[in-house]
Design a protein around this motif. Structure first.
Motif, PDB file in Angstrom:
ATOM      1  N   UNK A  21      10.130   4.820  -2.732  1.00  0.00           N
ATOM      2  CA  UNK A  21      11.794   4.531  -3.314  1.00  0.00           C
ATOM      3  C   UNK A  21      12.448   4.173  -2.880  1.00  0.00           C
ATOM      4  N   UNK A  66      10.164   8.735  -7.278  1.00  0.00           N
ATOM      5  CA  UNK A  66      10.263   9.338  -6.014  1.00  0.00           C
ATOM      6  C   UNK A  66       8.802  10.760  -6.571  1.00  0.00           C
ATOM      7  N   UNK A  67       8.695  11.498  -7.508  1.00  0.00           N
ATOM      8  CA  UNK A  67       7.446  12.432  -7.257  1.00  0.00           C
ATOM      9  C   UNK A  67       6.253  12.102  -7.243  1.00  0.00           C
ATOM     10  N   UNK A  68       5.822  11.537  -8.451  1.00  0.00           N
ATOM     11  CA  UNK A  68       4.420  11.233  -7.762  1.00  0.00           C
ATOM     12  C   UNK A  68       4.268   9.997  -6.904  1.00  0.00           C
ATOM     13  N   UNK A  69       4.542   8.538  -6.408  1.00  0.00           N
ATOM     14  CA  UNK A  69       4.830   7.571  -6.154  1.00  0.00           C
ATOM     15  C   UNK A  69       5.019   7.141  -4.576  1.00  0.00           C
ATOM     16  N   UNK A  70       6.275   8.673  -4.719  1.00  0.00           N
ATOM     17  CA  UNK A  70       6.785   8.223  -3.483  1.00  0.00           C
ATOM     18  C   UNK A  70       7.682   6.721  -2.585  1.00  0.00           C
ATOM     19  N   UNK A 108       0.657  -1.124  -0.158  1.00  0.00           N
ATOM     20  CA  UNK A 108      -0.183  -0.355  -0.268  1.00  0.00           C
ATOM     21  C   UNK A 108       0.936   0.814   0.012  1.00  0.00           C
ATOM     22  N   UNK A 109       0.572   2.581   0.970  1.00  0.00           N
ATOM     23  CA  UNK A 109       1.744   3.344   1.204  1.00  0.00           C
ATOM     24  C   UNK A 109       2.741   3.370   2.347  1.00  0.00           C
ATOM     25  N   UNK A 148      10.607   9.632 -11.454  1.00  0.00           N
ATOM     26  CA  UNK A 148       9.084   9.659 -11.492  1.00  0.00           C
ATOM     27  C   UNK A 148       8.812   9.195 -10.729  1.00  0.00           C
ATOM     28  N   UNK A 167      10.809  -0.973 -19.485  1.00  0.00           N
ATOM     29  CA  UNK A 167      10.929   0.378 -19.839  1.00  0.00           C
ATOM     30  C   UNK A 167      12.349   1.489 -18.396  1.00  0.00           C
ATOM     31  N   UNK A 176       9.962  -5.068 -16.543  1.00  0.00           N
ATOM     32  CA  UNK A 176       9.061  -3.303 -16.740  1.00  0.00           C
ATOM     33  C   UNK A 176      10.308  -2.874 -17.992  1.00  0.00           C
TER      34      UNK A 176
END
Lengths: 283, 351
Positions: A253, A247-251, A42-43, A245, A62, A60
């Motif tokens: 780490x 870090x910025x959106x999903x956090x 989750x988070x 990406x 990409x 993945x």
């Protein structure tokens, strides 16, 4: 057993550097390595020994494509920068009169004085369809309509090369001026042509300067986010962009840390490949 | 020596004066760049004798990480993407807002968005600004009629002339709308169709750009169209390049909203609420709408009284009811779908 005064003094002198290295490299690296083995549920961050992030890297497309793109760009930049910097350093070291050398070096590093971000946006303007390059090519009738230069890998490589050529010029110049002129004279006296003198005398002796500069270029280029972000137009992604990406959106780490470990792995490989010639004291 | 003494005295006096002029209190706010305009912040600072310390951030993930690493009380106010308020509420970092203090009755009703700002019935944030992720373009370079249909926007006719705004959420929303899928109905099953549209869009695009790069692309002629752009992209360029404009296509556009809230643990909750009230007041809203960083519609309709006719024209004030009727809210995926959408976006970028 008591430590001698010299030993204590030695520890005293080295302690700041050791503490610095421990605090700002070893500990952060261990935290990052541990983070790369953690996972997000989750988070919530769950510490442990999970290989999920590294598995994701393989699964993945990409993600591993970003590794390939980063390597391709970095190797191209390094090769082109060396090819441009060596003749420039040579001219400054051997062709420019001594009294002008300082000014020549100053002019060579002048671009360092402007902001890196501003310089990148300036290149974007120069390479745009309405930019100087296209306008010159159009006025010379070399092209019929503006060509796409900005927002391409070419633009990214150009921005990098502009910066790193200056860096390499300095390291190679430092190496060239340490070369006693008698070596070249002796080779010529023994019948070597100018090319043979360069090939068998000058080049081997300046290789440490080249490799040192090339290694620094590799390290700085592969970890750079700004230039590909501004000049590449996101037409392809490099590893630092993918990290941002996460870090910025999903956090996320843990995944970002795993990608950073991969970057460090690539730098380590580059170091091992260059180790034989590296002379960091020559910088 | 006399000169030195005078200089020291003058310096001491200046220091004393400067110290005397310092604000009595400080407020720390984590914001988007539109809040850093002095024209917006200074009136509040003067009215409350407070210094507002502003820190910009990019991406909700970065903001949440920063807040998690801060001590309670370090931050007082948070500006956040409307669709991400629930993430902040889940993380327990927002304090309830005194609802009676919020002038939502004066708001455009479509952007009050209680489901976002009060996910469990308690108001934790309030919408402060909104706008559209739609199509920005250079009217001198494209056929304006083509801009009314999303499928012609990224057709072969404009291949190599498109820039895509670098945020997956609104762009995938637009792709979904072009496919006839409502943004609220996006599911994992929709992603295949959306992915194909994204792929077409991407293959015709010259770049995928952040705000500054997209503006640069339009202003320098590198791109003639920005998919995902809107008033927030072209309004600040309007004076110098009036040909740079925007429209809402027949299929509609995606509405972006930003919300503001008070952080739990703030040591100055009353002052923080005052700041929120100022930002949502008609005066604050007008200043926020026309911030030097980017323009956008104020959530509070009463801001109209504080905007000039020219400003309202640039914001297309009179068209808002029509626009809002045609527009859809940002996709609101759960965490798993969000990750799938982001993976699809990154896959498409690295094509």
């Amino acid at each position: 057993m008591s430590l001698s005064r010299d030993t204590l003094r030695g520890w005293g002198f080295t302690a700041p550097a050791l503490i610095w290295t421990l605090a700002f490299f070893v500990v952060p690296f261990l935290v990052m390595a541990a983070m790369s083995l953690a996972t997000l549920e989750g988070r919530t961050l769950v510490w442990g020994l999970h290989a999920d992030n590294y598995r994701e890297l393989l699964e993945k497309r990409y993600l591993w494509r970003a590794v390939v793109v980063s390597l391709q760009i970095t190797l191209t930049v390094t090769a082109v920068s060396v090819a441009l910097a060596y003749p420039l350093a040579w001219i400054i070291a051997f062709r420019v009169p001594k009294r002008w050398q300082r000014l020549a070096l100053l002019l060579a590093i002048l671009p360092f004085w402007t902001s890196y971000v501003v310089r990148s946006y300036a290149w974007l303007t120069v390479l745009s369809k309405e930019g100087v390059v296209n306008q010159v090519l159009l006025s010379l009738h070399l092209i019929a309509e503006p060509i796409t230069l900005a927002n391409t890998r070419f633009a990214t490589v150009t921005g990098f090369v502009h910066f790193f050529t200056m860096l390499l010029t300095l390291t190679i110049f430092a190496n060239l001026i340490q070369l006693p002129p008698n070596y070249r004279r002796a080779a010529m006296d023994l019948g070597a042509s100018a090319f043979q003198t360069f090939r068998h005398v000058v080049l081997p002796l300046t290789l440490p300067g080249i490799v040192t500069g090339a290694f620094l270029t590799f390290v700085l280029c592969i970890g750079d986010y700004i230039t590909p972000q501004i000049l590449g137009g996101n037409t392809e992604l490099t590893v630092p962009q993918v990290i941002m990406v996460q870090l910025g959106r999903r956090a996320d780490f843990p995944l970002a840390a795993a990608l950073a470990i991969v970057l460090m792995g690539l730098v380590t490989l580059a170091y091992l490949a260059c180790a034989r010639w590296l002379r960091l004291d020559r910088i | 020596m006399k000169k030195l003494t005078k200089a020291l005295l003058a310096g001491t006096a200046l220091t004393a004066l400067t110290t005397g002029a310092q604000a009595a209190d400080e407020l720390n706010a984590l914001v988007w760049c539109d809040h850093t305009d002095p024209a917006l912040i200074q009136p509040f600072e003067a009215a409350h004798d407070v210094k507002v310390n502003l820190r910009e951030y990019e991406g909700t993930g970065a903001a949440l990480a920063l807040l998690e690493q801060s001590r309670p009380g370090d931050w007082d106010v948070l500006v956040i993407d409307g669709i991400d308020v629930f993430r902040a509420v889940e993380a327990g970092i927002l304090a309830p807002l005194p609802e009676e203090a919020l002038p939502e009755d004066d708001f455009f009703p479509q952007v009050v968005l209680k489901a976002n700002n009060a996910p469990d019935g308690t108001a934790y944030a309030v919408t402060e600004k909104f706008g559209y992720n739609t199509i920005s373009y250079n009217a001198d370079k494209v056929d304006e009629a083509d801009m009314q249909d999303l499928s012609t926007v990224w057709s072969d006719k404009y291949a190599g002339k498109i820039s895509i705004y670098d945020y997956y959420m609104p762009v995938m929303g637009l792709a979904a709308m072009a496919d006839g899928i409502a943004t609220a109905d996006i599911t994992a099953d929709s992603l295949e169709s959306i992915g194909k549209t994204l792929s077409t869009m991407r293959s015709h695009a010259i770049s995928v750009a952040d705000v500054v790069s997209a503006q640069t692309a339009l202003a320098t002629g590198e791109a003639d169209i920005v998919v995902g752009g809107g008033e927030w992209l072209t309004a600040v360029l309007q004076a110098e390049q009036p040909e740079l404009t925007w429209t809402i296509p027949d299929q509609g556009a995606v509405v972006w909203t930003q919300s503001i809230g008070v952080l739990a643990g703030s040591e100055k909750p009353d002052l923080a609420v005052e700041f929120v009230k100022y930002i949502t007041s008609p005066e604050g809203q007008a200043r926020l709408a026309t911030s030097s960083c980017f323009w956008g519609m104020p959530a509070n309709k009463l801001a109209a009284d504080h905007l000039t006719p020219e400003q309202k024209e640039i914001l297309r004030w009179d068209n808002q009811e029509d626009y809002l009727a045609k527009a859809q809210l940002y996709p609101a995926p759960d965490m798993d779908l969000d990750i799938e959408m982001q993976d699809l976006w990154l896959e498409t970028l690295s094509q």
